[in-house]
Design an enzyme around this catalytic site. Structure first.
Site, PDB file in Angstrom:
ATOM      1  N   CYS A   1      41.230 -23.448  52.119  1.00 57.04           N
ATOM      2  CA  CYS A   1      41.202 -22.009  52.413  1.00 57.04           C
ATOM      3  C   CYS A   1      40.112 -21.267  51.641  1.00 57.04           C
ATOM      4  O   CYS A   1      39.871 -20.086  51.886  1.00 57.04           O
ATOM      5  CB  CYS A   1      42.566 -21.396  52.132  1.00 57.04           C
ATOM      6  SG  CYS A   1      43.885 -22.254  52.970  1.00 57.04           S
TER       7      CYS A   1
ATOM      8  N   HIS B   1      41.925 -14.265  51.434  1.00 54.11           N
ATOM      9  CA  HIS B   1      42.473 -15.260  52.354  1.00 54.11           C
ATOM     10  C   HIS B   1      43.861 -14.806  52.819  1.00 54.11           C
ATOM     11  O   HIS B   1      44.670 -14.328  52.019  1.00 54.11           O
ATOM     12  CB  HIS B   1      42.547 -16.616  51.643  1.00 54.11           C
ATOM     13  CG  HIS B   1      43.323 -17.614  52.404  1.00 54.11           C
ATOM     14  ND1 HIS B   1      43.070 -17.874  53.729  1.00 54.11           N
ATOM     15  CD2 HIS B   1      44.375 -18.400  52.057  1.00 54.11           C
ATOM     16  CE1 HIS B   1      43.932 -18.793  54.150  1.00 54.11           C
ATOM     17  NE2 HIS B   1      44.727 -19.121  53.162  1.00 54.11           N
TER      18      HIS B   1
ATOM     19  N   ASN C   1      48.307 -18.232  58.828  1.00 52.31           N
ATOM     20  CA  ASN C   1      47.290 -18.711  57.884  1.00 52.31           C
ATOM     21  C   ASN C   1      46.360 -19.672  58.627  1.00 52.31           C
ATOM     22  O   ASN C   1      46.767 -20.774  58.983  1.00 52.31           O
ATOM     23  CB  ASN C   1      48.013 -19.411  56.725  1.00 52.31           C
ATOM     24  CG  ASN C   1      47.066 -20.040  55.715  1.00 52.31           C
ATOM     25  OD1 ASN C   1      45.865 -20.108  55.942  1.00 52.31           O
ATOM     26  ND2 ASN C   1      47.622 -20.503  54.610  1.00 52.31           N
TER      27      ASN C   1
HETATM   28  N1  ACO Z   1      63.152 -20.005  57.829  1.00 48.95           N
HETATM   29  C1  ACO Z   1      64.299 -19.810  57.165  1.00 48.95           C
HETATM   30  N2  ACO Z   1      64.512 -20.304  55.922  1.00 48.95           N
HETATM   31  C2  ACO Z   1      63.500 -20.987  55.362  1.00 48.95           C
HETATM   32  C3  ACO Z   1      62.276 -21.222  56.014  1.00 48.95           C
HETATM   33  C4  ACO Z   1      62.120 -20.695  57.304  1.00 48.95           C
HETATM   34  N3  ACO Z   1      60.988 -20.830  58.031  1.00 48.95           N
HETATM   35  N4  ACO Z   1      61.487 -21.945  55.189  1.00 48.95           N
HETATM   36  C5  ACO Z   1      62.178 -22.161  54.055  1.00 48.95           C
HETATM   37  N5  ACO Z   1      63.401 -21.595  54.171  1.00 48.95           N
HETATM   38  C6  ACO Z   1      64.479 -21.592  53.190  1.00 48.95           C
HETATM   39  C7  ACO Z   1      64.377 -22.714  52.207  1.00 48.95           C
HETATM   40  O1  ACO Z   1      64.933 -23.885  52.757  1.00 48.95           O
HETATM   41  C8  ACO Z   1      65.176 -22.184  51.041  1.00 48.95           C
HETATM   42  O2  ACO Z   1      66.545 -22.371  51.319  1.00 48.95           O
HETATM   43  P1  ACO Z   1      67.580 -22.756  50.150  1.00 48.95           P
HETATM   44  O3  ACO Z   1      67.519 -21.623  49.178  1.00 48.95           O
HETATM   45  O4  ACO Z   1      68.860 -22.882  50.877  1.00 48.95           O
HETATM   46  O5  ACO Z   1      67.037 -24.035  49.573  1.00 48.95           O
HETATM   47  C9  ACO Z   1      64.903 -20.679  51.086  1.00 48.95           C
HETATM   48  O6  ACO Z   1      64.379 -20.412  52.392  1.00 48.95           O
HETATM   49  C10 ACO Z   1      63.917 -20.221  50.048  1.00 48.95           C
HETATM   50  O7  ACO Z   1      62.799 -21.108  50.080  1.00 48.95           O
HETATM   51  P2  ACO Z   1      61.547 -20.868  49.152  1.00 48.95           P
HETATM   52  O8  ACO Z   1      60.512 -21.903  49.459  1.00 48.95           O
HETATM   53  O9  ACO Z   1      61.993 -20.743  47.749  1.00 48.95           O
HETATM   54  O10 ACO Z   1      61.062 -19.446  49.686  1.00 48.95           O
HETATM   55  P3  ACO Z   1      59.935 -18.509  49.150  1.00 48.95           P
HETATM   56  O11 ACO Z   1      60.447 -17.151  48.953  1.00 48.95           O
HETATM   57  O12 ACO Z   1      59.155 -19.135  48.020  1.00 48.95           O
HETATM   58  O13 ACO Z   1      58.956 -18.418  50.403  1.00 48.95           O
HETATM   59  C11 ACO Z   1      56.883 -19.345  51.192  1.00 48.95           C
HETATM   60  C12 ACO Z   1      58.354 -19.586  50.902  1.00 48.95           C
HETATM   61  C13 ACO Z   1      56.759 -18.313  52.292  1.00 48.95           C
HETATM   62  C14 ACO Z   1      56.242 -20.652  51.629  1.00 48.95           C
HETATM   63  C15 ACO Z   1      56.195 -18.802  49.913  1.00 48.95           C
HETATM   64  O14 ACO Z   1      56.519 -19.601  48.808  1.00 48.95           O
HETATM   65  C16 ACO Z   1      54.703 -18.775  50.064  1.00 48.95           C
HETATM   66  O15 ACO Z   1      54.167 -18.025  50.857  1.00 48.95           O
HETATM   67  N6  ACO Z   1      53.973 -19.580  49.274  1.00 48.95           N
HETATM   68  C17 ACO Z   1      52.549 -19.655  49.375  1.00 48.95           C
HETATM   69  C18 ACO Z   1      52.230 -20.569  50.490  1.00 48.95           C
HETATM   70  C19 ACO Z   1      50.790 -20.545  50.843  1.00 48.95           C
HETATM   71  O16 ACO Z   1      50.139 -19.561  50.703  1.00 48.95           O
HETATM   72  N7  ACO Z   1      50.335 -21.679  51.344  1.00 48.95           N
HETATM   73  C20 ACO Z   1      49.079 -21.821  51.915  1.00 48.95           C
HETATM   74  C21 ACO Z   1      47.970 -21.939  50.941  1.00 48.95           C
HETATM   75  S1  ACO Z   1      46.545 -21.981  51.842  1.00 48.95           S
HETATM   76  C22 ACO Z   1      45.948 -23.559  52.079  1.00 48.95           C
HETATM   77  O17 ACO Z   1      45.129 -23.994  51.332  1.00 48.95           O
HETATM   78  C23 ACO Z   1      46.364 -24.393  53.247  1.00 48.95           C
END
Ligand code: ACO
Length: 313
Positions: free
Chosen positions: A114, A240, A270
């Site tokens: 990214c 990004h 993304n």
């Molecule tokens: N729908 C519903 N529930 C979900 C989903 C979904 N799509 N995905 C995960 N959950 C659940 C999980 O299973 C978890 O459940 P549990 O508590 O029963 O275990 C709960 O939601 C919380 O999960 P977390 O991963 O802790 O949620 P978080 O608030 O951290 O959000 C997210 C997750 C959106 C991925 C966030 O951490 C984020 O945006 N991180 C950055 C990701 C990113 O930017 N990645 C790309 C980088 S760019 C690149 O180089 C490719």
């Protein structure tokens, strides 16, 4: 200051629009969860026959048209991608072929996930500054078909990404401010995929979130310090587009109104290296980005990598 001037932009999104509600039909997820945690409401995925190359070619064609330039002006073509359709030829060479770029054009792909578009801009600037390119302009693209790396049964990753390509035509501008800051933190656990043992994208979402909100504000400040500018002297801020909450945290750490930071992950998800040029193209075509304005672009992502540069519109 030997910065870059933006002469034209173009984008190309694939044909299959997938909303959060579409995902909710097959996965245990909801529009409320996805939009609330990320800001994303829909994304586009490649339909049958669409490839990273086909998107890149169309985006590049539109950018040259927007710049009012023919292919003969292109001295180099750099495509940032981590999802090229094949190992070779490069996406840059496929753009070269389809657009009839000159035989003297320097063509290559770069992979900084990214951070790729920002890395490609600095690569292009250094090559133009080196004086050995045969044409005055660079075509710089981000192009991704991330859908090929997604496990559509994994709700924690597949809802976050989208496919797309966007291009910018740039040339050296001796008056344009420039500063570039890059960093890497080699880490093969945090965000990985596309290998024999890990065919699908997998990540530690919370870890990536923390990494982004920690490094990007520092990176933005470092770019400003190097250029001798304050945030008030920068007209547009483009990060990004991974997650709206990440952008809001970055804004807060910098003491800025989040509205100063462009957001379009709502429409595209993304799109990795394509996300910053997609934003630039939307901003330019809507009139938000005006001639003479200074833009600060900051990328972050897998690697882990990060980087920030300036552009003159
Ligand atoms: N729908 C519903 N529930 C979900 C989903 C979904 N799509 N995905 C995960 N959950 C659940 C999980 O299973 C978890 O459940 P549990 O508590 O029963 O275990 C709960 O939601 C919380 O999960 P977390 O991963 O802790 O949620 P978080 O608030 O951290 O959000 C997210 C997750 C959106 C991925 C966030 O951490 C984020 O945006 N991180 C950055 C990701 C990113 O930017 N990645 C790309 C980088 S760019 C690149 O180089 C490719």
């Amino acid at each position: 200051m030997n910065g870059l001037q933006l002469l034209g932009t173009g984008r190309c999104l694939p044909g299959r629009r997938v909303t959060n509600d579409d995902f909710a039909r097959t996965l245990d997820t909801s529009d409320e969860w996805i939009a609330g945690r990320t800001g994303i409401r829909q994304r586009y995925f490649c339909a049958e026959g669409e490839t990273a190359a086909s998107l890149a070619v169309e985006a590049a064609r539109r950018a040259l048209e927007d710049a009012g330039l023919g292919p003969e002006k292109v001295g180099l073509c750099i495509v940032a991608t981590f999802t090229a359709d094949r190992n070779t030829p490069s996406l840059a060479c496929q753009v070269h072929q389809a657009l009839g770029l000159p035989e003297t054009a320097f063509c290559l792909d770069v992979n900084a996930a990214c951070t790729g578009f920002v890395a490609a801009l600095e690569t292009a600037r250094c090559l133009l500054l080196g004086g050995q390119m045969a044409g005055p302009c660079a075509l710089v693209l981000g192009a991704e078909k991330i859908s090929g790396l997604l496990d559509f049964s994994d709700r924690s990753t597949c809802v976050l990404f989208g496919d797309g390509a966007a291009a910018a035509v740039v040339r050296l501008d001796p008056q344009a401010p420039w500063a570039a800051v890059f960093g890497a933190r080699g880490d093969s656990r945090m965000l990985h995929g596309g290998g024999k043992e890990d065919p699908y994208l997998a990540m530690d979402g919370r870890g990536v979130f923390r990494f982004a909100v920690e490094t990007v504000p520092v990176c933005i400040r470092a770019v400003l310090d190097k250029a001798g500018l304050t945030l008030d002297q920068v007209d547009q801020l483009v990060c990004h587009q991974a997650n709206s909450r990440i952008i809001h945290s970055i804004a807060k750490k910098l003491g800025q109104d989040p509205a100063r930071f462009y957001e379009n992950m709502q429409r595209y998800g993304n799109t990795s290296a394509a996300s910053i040029p997609l934003a630039l193209d939307e901003m330019r075509r809507s009139g938000q980005l005006q001639a003479g304005q200074t833009v600060l672009c900051a990328g972050f992502g897998a690697g882990l990598t990060w980087g920030g540069v300036l552009l003159r519109a």
